[in-house]
Design an enzyme around this catalytic site. Structure first.
Site, short mmCIF file in Angstrom:
data_model
loop_
_atom_site.label_atom_id
_atom_site.label_comp_id
_atom_site.label_asym_id
_atom_site.label_seq_id
_atom_site.Cartn_x
_atom_site.Cartn_y
_atom_site.Cartn_z
CG ASN A 12 -1.87 1.09 1.32
OD1 ASN A 12 -1.81 2.03 0.51
ND2 ASN A 12 -2.76 1.04 2.28
NE ARG A 95 -6.22 1.53 -0.30
CZ ARG A 95 -6.32 2.58 0.50
NH1 ARG A 95 -5.31 2.92 1.27
NH2 ARG A 95 -7.42 3.27 0.56
CG HIS A 184 -12.79 3.61 2.68
ND1 HIS A 184 -13.52 4.62 3.26
CD2 HIS A 184 -11.50 3.86 2.99
CE1 HIS A 184 -12.71 5.44 3.91
NE2 HIS A 184 -11.47 5.01 3.76
NE ARG A 245 -9.96 12.90 2.93
CZ ARG A 245 -9.76 11.59 2.96
NH1 ARG A 245 -10.72 10.77 3.32
NH2 ARG A 245 -8.59 11.10 2.62
CD GLU A 388 -9.04 -1.08 3.80
OE1 GLU A 388 -8.72 -0.60 4.90
OE2 GLU A 388 -9.20 -0.39 2.79
#
Ligand code: AMP
Length: 406
Positions: A12, A95, A184, A245, A388
């Protein structure tokens, strides 16, 4: 005896970091996990944890670029007898954040695939360049090995047009590939399937609302195993209140800040992505600290918590309506898996929808997928730890297992 290739390295790659895991897909065990951060600075740090025996190791000092970072990772793995030159390594799974509309499945990386990931840079300027660098670096290290891209957007490509399109001029939208992609996806896919398994059902039989609440956060509505709506959009800025965010906001706030505060597009980008959400509201983005402050009577932290929960509840209601029938609501990621007060507050008052949380079950701490709704509830409420990396490794191995072991 020829040894079959059953290991997958999951990478990743961020702009200044690389997270990695080496898994053995015979039984999905993790052999090693680690992280290189602050790449390109004098204070780079590599933390490596061998999981098949051995101590966690850490080294600091300049690591100039991604190539040097991956070589350092390869050295650490070799030290544990898990070198990347091993014939047991089947593939490297990457990823990749943005796969646009083209990549609906995990994909073996070719020059043409790389070119398309590159063409998506304008819609993922922060993420795709780092992913491309990570792939090129890994290719240079093992040019003979299959490299697989697993896209964060792929699970959401099943969203129907009414959910995926913004109500703006169609020509402008299409010319600039402006639409809702969602992110996601690997986590939403994994958790929706794991939730079905927890209910003893096949994914095709259940409708699930997945709430991925980490530092980044998103919700999705999954009908019979297919995503039909998700809260992130063109970029990960849309939707829920997150650590830093804003999530949903009137787009006119942007023009207002340009005109009235003289801010540039880049400054507003930083404001909304890095200085908003929980951190903008109360100065902290860690839910543990926010809860500590709330319990100590801090009004700003309480307001931040309440705004976070209010938005979450709105999305639960919206996705309930989108799905028509809901079998389960699943909480996952750092906040979703650990913050019982968030789960309690988000579900509170939704009894008319068949939703409730059992206080005793909600208070239990565990790494296992579990139900927190009262026994016999019409709609299950679940905590389902996401994974993940395992999902990326699984998808990667599924794609290459026959080819590499032919
Ligand atoms: P993630 O992005 O999934 O790694 O989630 C990171 C976030 O999870 C942190 O910023 C915290 O807000 C939250 N978190 C992690 N552990 C806990 C905990 N024990 N209680 C509450 N929140 C937590």
């Amino acid at each position: 005896m020829t040894r079959t290739a059953t290991r997958v390295l999951v990478l990743n790659s961020g702009s200044s970091s690389v997270k990695y895991q080496l898994l053995d897909m015979r039984d999905s065990t993790r052999l090693a996990v680690g992280l290189v951060e602050r790449i390109g600075e004098s204070t780079s740090r590599l933390v490596h944890t061998p999981l098949a025996g051995g101590e966690k190791r850490e080294r600091t000092g300049a690591i100039a670029d991604h190539s040097a970072a991956l070589k350092a990772v390869a050295d650490e793995l070799a030290h544990d007898g898990l070198g990347l030159d091993s014939p047991e390594l089947a593939a490297i799974g990457h990823r990749v954040v943005h796969g646009g509309l083209r990549f609906t499945e995990p994909t073996v990386i070719t020059d043409e695939v790389m070119a398309e990931i590159g063409r998506l840079v304008p819609v993922a300027p922060l993420h795709n360049p780092a992913n491309i660098t990570g792939i090129r670096t890994a290719q240079a290290l093992r040019p003979d090995l299959p490299q697989v891209a697993v896209f964060d957007t792929a699970f959401h490509t099943t969203m129907p047009e009414p959910a995926a399109r913004y109500a703006i001029d169609v020509e402008t939208a299409d010319a600039h590939r402006i639409r809702r992609y969602g992110f996601h996806g690997t986590s939403h896919a994994y958790v929706s399937r794991a939730t079905a398994a927890l209910l003893g059902k096949d994914p095709s039989e259940v409708n699930v609302i997945v709430l991925h609440l980490g530092n980044g956060a998103s919700a999705s509505a999954v009908a019979g195993g297919r995503c039909v709506d998700t809260s992130m959009g063109l970029t990960p800025l849309e939707g829920l209140v997150m650590g830093t965010r804003s999530g949903d906001i009137d787009p006119a706030v942007t023009f207002h800040l340009m005109r009235v505060a003289g801010m540039s597009a880049d400054e507003i980008d930083v404001l909304l992505n890095k200085k908003s959400g929980l951190v903008g509201l109360c100065g902290d983005n860690d839910m543990r600290e926010i809860r500590r402050r709330v319990d100590a009577g801090d009004e700003r932290a309480k307001l931040a918590f309440d705004i976070y929960v209010h938005r979450l509840k709105k999305y639960i209601g919206a996705y309930y309506a989108v799905l028509g029938r809901v079998d389960a609501v699943a909480f996952t990621a750092g906040v979703g898996e650990n913050a019982a007060p968030v789960r309690e507050a988000a579900i509170a008052g939704l009894e008319q929808l068949g939703l409730a949380v059992d206080a005793g079950l909600n208070a239990v701490r565990s790494d296992e997928a579990r139900l927190i709704s009262p026994h016999g509830a019409r709609v299950a409420v679940a905590v389902v730890p996401t994974d993940e990396e395992l999902e990326i490794a699984r998808q990667t191995f599924e794609l290459v297992r026959e080819r590499v072991n032919a």
